[in-house]
Design a protein around this motif. Structure first.
Motif, PDB file in Angstrom:
ATOM      1  N   LEU A   1     -20.315  28.890  40.453  1.00  0.00           N
ATOM      2  CA  LEU A   1     -20.018  29.230  41.841  1.00  0.00           C
ATOM      3  C   LEU A   1     -19.188  28.105  42.442  1.00  0.00           C
ATOM      4  O   LEU A   1     -19.537  26.931  42.313  1.00  0.00           O
ATOM      5  CB  LEU A   1     -21.316  29.398  42.628  1.00  0.00           C
ATOM      6  CG  LEU A   1     -22.282  30.427  42.046  1.00  0.00           C
ATOM      7  CD1 LEU A   1     -23.660  30.234  42.627  1.00  0.00           C
ATOM      8  CD2 LEU A   1     -21.774  31.820  42.302  1.00  0.00           C
ATOM      9  N   ILE A   2     -18.111  28.461  43.102  1.00  0.00           N
ATOM     10  CA  ILE A   2     -17.262  27.470  43.747  1.00  0.00           C
ATOM     11  C   ILE A   2     -17.738  27.328  45.184  1.00  0.00           C
ATOM     12  O   ILE A   2     -17.579  28.231  46.003  1.00  0.00           O
ATOM     13  CB  ILE A   2     -15.784  27.893  43.690  1.00  0.00           C
ATOM     14  CG1 ILE A   2     -15.354  28.040  42.230  1.00  0.00           C
ATOM     15  CG2 ILE A   2     -14.916  26.883  44.432  1.00  0.00           C
ATOM     16  CD1 ILE A   2     -13.987  28.674  42.041  1.00  0.00           C
ATOM     17  N   LEU A   3     -18.366  26.193  45.463  1.00  0.00           N
ATOM     18  CA  LEU A   3     -18.881  25.941  46.812  1.00  0.00           C
ATOM     19  C   LEU A   3     -17.765  25.452  47.726  1.00  0.00           C
ATOM     20  O   LEU A   3     -17.678  25.845  48.878  1.00  0.00           O
ATOM     21  CB  LEU A   3     -20.034  24.936  46.750  1.00  0.00           C
ATOM     22  CG  LEU A   3     -21.190  25.344  45.830  1.00  0.00           C
ATOM     23  CD1 LEU A   3     -22.222  24.231  45.745  1.00  0.00           C
ATOM     24  CD2 LEU A   3     -21.823  26.641  46.304  1.00  0.00           C
ATOM     25  N   ASN A   4     -16.932  24.558  47.203  1.00  0.00           N
ATOM     26  CA  ASN A   4     -15.706  24.108  47.867  1.00  0.00           C
ATOM     27  C   ASN A   4     -14.839  23.429  46.814  1.00  0.00           C
ATOM     28  O   ASN A   4     -15.180  23.444  45.635  1.00  0.00           O
ATOM     29  CB  ASN A   4     -15.995  23.211  49.087  1.00  0.00           C
ATOM     30  CG  ASN A   4     -16.781  21.970  48.738  1.00  0.00           C
ATOM     31  OD1 ASN A   4     -16.521  21.310  47.735  1.00  0.00           O
ATOM     32  ND2 ASN A   4     -17.763  21.640  49.569  1.00  0.00           N
ATOM     33  N   GLN A   5     -13.732  22.816  47.215  1.00  0.00           N
ATOM     34  CA  GLN A   5     -12.810  22.237  46.238  1.00  0.00           C
ATOM     35  C   GLN A   5     -13.420  21.108  45.424  1.00  0.00           C
ATOM     36  O   GLN A   5     -13.008  20.870  44.292  1.00  0.00           O
ATOM     37  CB  GLN A   5     -11.554  21.720  46.936  1.00  0.00           C
ATOM     38  CG  GLN A   5     -10.633  22.821  47.413  1.00  0.00           C
ATOM     39  CD  GLN A   5      -9.372  22.260  48.042  1.00  0.00           C
ATOM     40  OE1 GLN A   5      -9.348  21.127  48.506  1.00  0.00           O
ATOM     41  NE2 GLN A   5      -8.328  23.068  48.050  1.00  0.00           N
ATOM     42  N   SER A   6     -14.389  20.433  45.973  1.00  0.00           N
ATOM     43  CA  SER A   6     -14.958  19.288  45.264  1.00  0.00           C
ATOM     44  C   SER A   6     -16.429  19.484  44.887  1.00  0.00           C
ATOM     45  O   SER A   6     -17.103  18.527  44.521  1.00  0.00           O
ATOM     46  CB  SER A   6     -14.809  18.022  46.111  1.00  0.00           C
ATOM     47  OG  SER A   6     -15.551  18.153  47.300  1.00  0.00           O
ATOM     48  N   LYS A   7     -16.890  20.708  44.957  1.00  0.00           N
ATOM     49  CA  LYS A   7     -18.295  20.943  44.618  1.00  0.00           C
ATOM     50  C   LYS A   7     -18.445  22.335  44.001  1.00  0.00           C
ATOM     51  O   LYS A   7     -18.170  23.340  44.640  1.00  0.00           O
ATOM     52  CB  LYS A   7     -19.182  20.814  45.855  1.00  0.00           C
ATOM     53  CG  LYS A   7     -20.632  20.607  45.511  1.00  0.00           C
ATOM     54  CD  LYS A   7     -21.423  20.151  46.709  1.00  0.00           C
ATOM     55  CE  LYS A   7     -21.081  18.708  46.953  1.00  0.00           C
ATOM     56  NZ  LYS A   7     -22.042  17.926  47.634  1.00  0.00           N
ATOM     57  N   HIS A   8     -18.878  22.343  42.738  1.00  0.00           N
ATOM     58  CA  HIS A   8     -19.206  23.579  42.049  1.00  0.00           C
ATOM     59  C   HIS A   8     -20.689  23.581  41.725  1.00  0.00           C
ATOM     60  O   HIS A   8     -21.295  22.534  41.538  1.00  0.00           O
ATOM     61  CB  HIS A   8     -18.428  23.705  40.741  1.00  0.00           C
ATOM     62  CG  HIS A   8     -16.994  24.075  40.920  1.00  0.00           C
ATOM     63  ND1 HIS A   8     -16.200  24.440  39.870  1.00  0.00           N
ATOM     64  CD2 HIS A   8     -16.203  24.133  42.019  1.00  0.00           C
ATOM     65  CE1 HIS A   8     -14.982  24.713  40.302  1.00  0.00           C
ATOM     66  NE2 HIS A   8     -14.963  24.518  41.608  1.00  0.00           N
ATOM     67  N   MET A   9     -21.255  24.786  41.647  1.00  0.00           N
ATOM     68  CA  MET A   9     -22.636  24.942  41.214  1.00  0.00           C
ATOM     69  C   MET A   9     -22.618  25.805  39.964  1.00  0.00           C
ATOM     70  O   MET A   9     -21.954  26.847  39.929  1.00  0.00           O
ATOM     71  CB  MET A   9     -23.498  25.597  42.292  1.00  0.00           C
ATOM     72  CG  MET A   9     -24.945  25.765  41.871  1.00  0.00           C
ATOM     73  SD  MET A   9     -26.077  26.191  43.219  1.00  0.00           S
ATOM     74  CE  MET A   9     -25.479  27.788  43.712  1.00  0.00           C
ATOM     75  N   GLU A  10     -23.316  25.362  38.935  1.00  0.00           N
ATOM     76  CA  GLU A  10     -23.427  26.106  37.689  1.00  0.00           C
ATOM     77  C   GLU A  10     -24.887  26.458  37.489  1.00  0.00           C
ATOM     78  O   GLU A  10     -25.765  25.604  37.632  1.00  0.00           O
ATOM     79  CB  GLU A  10     -22.913  25.256  36.532  1.00  0.00           C
ATOM     80  CG  GLU A  10     -22.838  25.982  35.238  1.00  0.00           C
ATOM     81  CD  GLU A  10     -21.428  26.018  34.678  1.00  0.00           C
ATOM     82  OE1 GLU A  10     -21.281  26.567  33.581  1.00  0.00           O
ATOM     83  OE2 GLU A  10     -20.489  25.520  35.321  1.00  0.00           O
ATOM     84  N   ILE A  11     -25.139  27.728  37.175  1.00  0.00           N
ATOM     85  CA  ILE A  11     -26.493  28.195  36.917  1.00  0.00           C
ATOM     86  C   ILE A  11     -26.530  28.738  35.502  1.00  0.00           C
ATOM     87  O   ILE A  11     -25.757  29.626  35.155  1.00  0.00           O
ATOM     88  CB  ILE A  11     -26.916  29.288  37.920  1.00  0.00           C
ATOM     89  CG1 ILE A  11     -26.788  28.771  39.353  1.00  0.00           C
ATOM     90  CG2 ILE A  11     -28.342  29.763  37.624  1.00  0.00           C
ATOM     91  CD1 ILE A  11     -26.894  29.853  40.405  1.00  0.00           C
ATOM     92  N   LEU A  12     -27.415  28.171  34.693  1.00  0.00           N
ATOM     93  CA  LEU A  12     -27.568  28.612  33.314  1.00  0.00           C
ATOM     94  C   LEU A  12     -28.901  29.322  33.173  1.00  0.00           C
ATOM     95  O   LEU A  12     -29.950  28.752  33.500  1.00  0.00           O
ATOM     96  CB  LEU A  12     -27.537  27.416  32.352  1.00  0.00           C
ATOM     97  CG  LEU A  12     -26.236  26.654  32.244  1.00  0.00           C
ATOM     98  CD1 LEU A  12     -26.140  25.581  33.303  1.00  0.00           C
ATOM     99  CD2 LEU A  12     -26.105  26.049  30.869  1.00  0.00           C
ATOM    100  N   ALA A  13     -28.876  30.574  32.724  1.00  0.00           N
ATOM    101  CA  ALA A  13     -30.104  31.301  32.403  1.00  0.00           C
ATOM    102  C   ALA A  13     -30.460  30.933  30.966  1.00  0.00           C
ATOM    103  O   ALA A  13     -29.611  31.012  30.073  1.00  0.00           O
ATOM    104  CB  ALA A  13     -29.893  32.802  32.553  1.00  0.00           C
ATOM    105  N   ILE A  14     -31.711  30.520  30.752  1.00  0.00           N
ATOM    106  CA  ILE A  14     -32.113  30.013  29.446  1.00  0.00           C
ATOM    107  C   ILE A  14     -33.405  30.668  28.977  1.00  0.00           C
ATOM    108  O   ILE A  14     -34.204  31.138  29.783  1.00  0.00           O
ATOM    109  CB  ILE A  14     -32.270  28.474  29.476  1.00  0.00           C
ATOM    110  CG1 ILE A  14     -33.243  28.036  30.575  1.00  0.00           C
ATOM    111  CG2 ILE A  14     -30.913  27.805  29.669  1.00  0.00           C
ATOM    112  CD1 ILE A  14     -33.506  26.542  30.641  1.00  0.00           C
ATOM    113  N   LYS A  15     -33.588  30.686  27.647  1.00  0.00           N
ATOM    114  CA  LYS A  15     -34.797  31.267  27.070  1.00  0.00           C
ATOM    115  C   LYS A  15     -35.039  30.611  25.724  1.00  0.00           C
ATOM    116  O   LYS A  15     -34.095  30.413  24.956  1.00  0.00           O
ATOM    117  CB  LYS A  15     -34.615  32.774  26.895  1.00  0.00           C
ATOM    118  CG  LYS A  15     -35.787  33.487  26.282  1.00  0.00           C
ATOM    119  CD  LYS A  15     -35.492  34.965  26.191  1.00  0.00           C
ATOM    120  CE  LYS A  15     -36.259  35.583  25.063  1.00  0.00           C
ATOM    121  NZ  LYS A  15     -35.888  36.972  24.835  1.00  0.00           N
ATOM    122  N   GLY A  16     -36.295  30.242  25.454  1.00  0.00           N
ATOM    123  CA  GLY A  16     -36.615  29.650  24.166  1.00  0.00           C
ATOM    124  C   GLY A  16     -37.889  28.841  24.221  1.00  0.00           C
ATOM    125  O   GLY A  16     -38.732  29.044  25.089  1.00  0.00           O
TER     126      GLY A  16
END
Length: 133
Positions: free
Chosen positions: A89-104
């Motif tokens: 997700l692009i929050l602004n030009q200098s801040k991104h948020m990454e969400i990883l769905a994980i299982k294991g």
């Protein structure tokens, strides 16, 4: 579910901290807060074992720092079997948020999250998991 009552003795500072926690999290009483704290602690202890879990890792970082993106890509490739999906997700030009769905396996996912969260320059990282077995 049967409820059992018991007494707890706390230092004044710890009791004040508990009351603040109750207020900030909108619990109706101390018992609810204590139940939630105990449950969360038990779940987090289970993360350190071989239980099957699913969850997410949320990261916030500056995408202009290329070394973060390179390390992120390398780590994700190492754990491709545990990562179900990713969303940036692009929050602004200098801040991104990454969400990883994980299982294991819990300890492997904790290892993955620790590697991601401790990338130099990572602004924020959070792991959340729930047992699925």
């Amino acid at each position: 579910m049967t409820v059992s009552r018991f007494g707890v003795s706390l230092e004044k500072d710890l009791l004040n901290a508990l009351d603040q926690y109750v207020k900030e999290n909108y619990f109706s009483n101390r018992s609810q807060a204590i139940r939630q704290l105990i449950s969360r602690n038990i779940v987090e202890q289970k993360w350190q074992c071989n239980n099957q879990v699913a969850g997410s890792v949320t990261l916030v970082y500056d995408p202009n720092r290329r070394e973060i993106l390179h390390q992120l890509t390398d780590i994700v490739a190492q754990y491709h079997e545990e990562i179900i999906s990713t969303q940036r997700l692009i929050l602004n030009q200098s801040k991104h948020m990454e969400i990883l769905a994980i299982k294991g396996v819990a300890n492997r996912l904790t290892e993955l999250a620790d590697k991601l969260i401790t990338i130099k320059g990572m602004q924020h990282g959070k792991l959340a998991m729930s047992r699925i077995d």
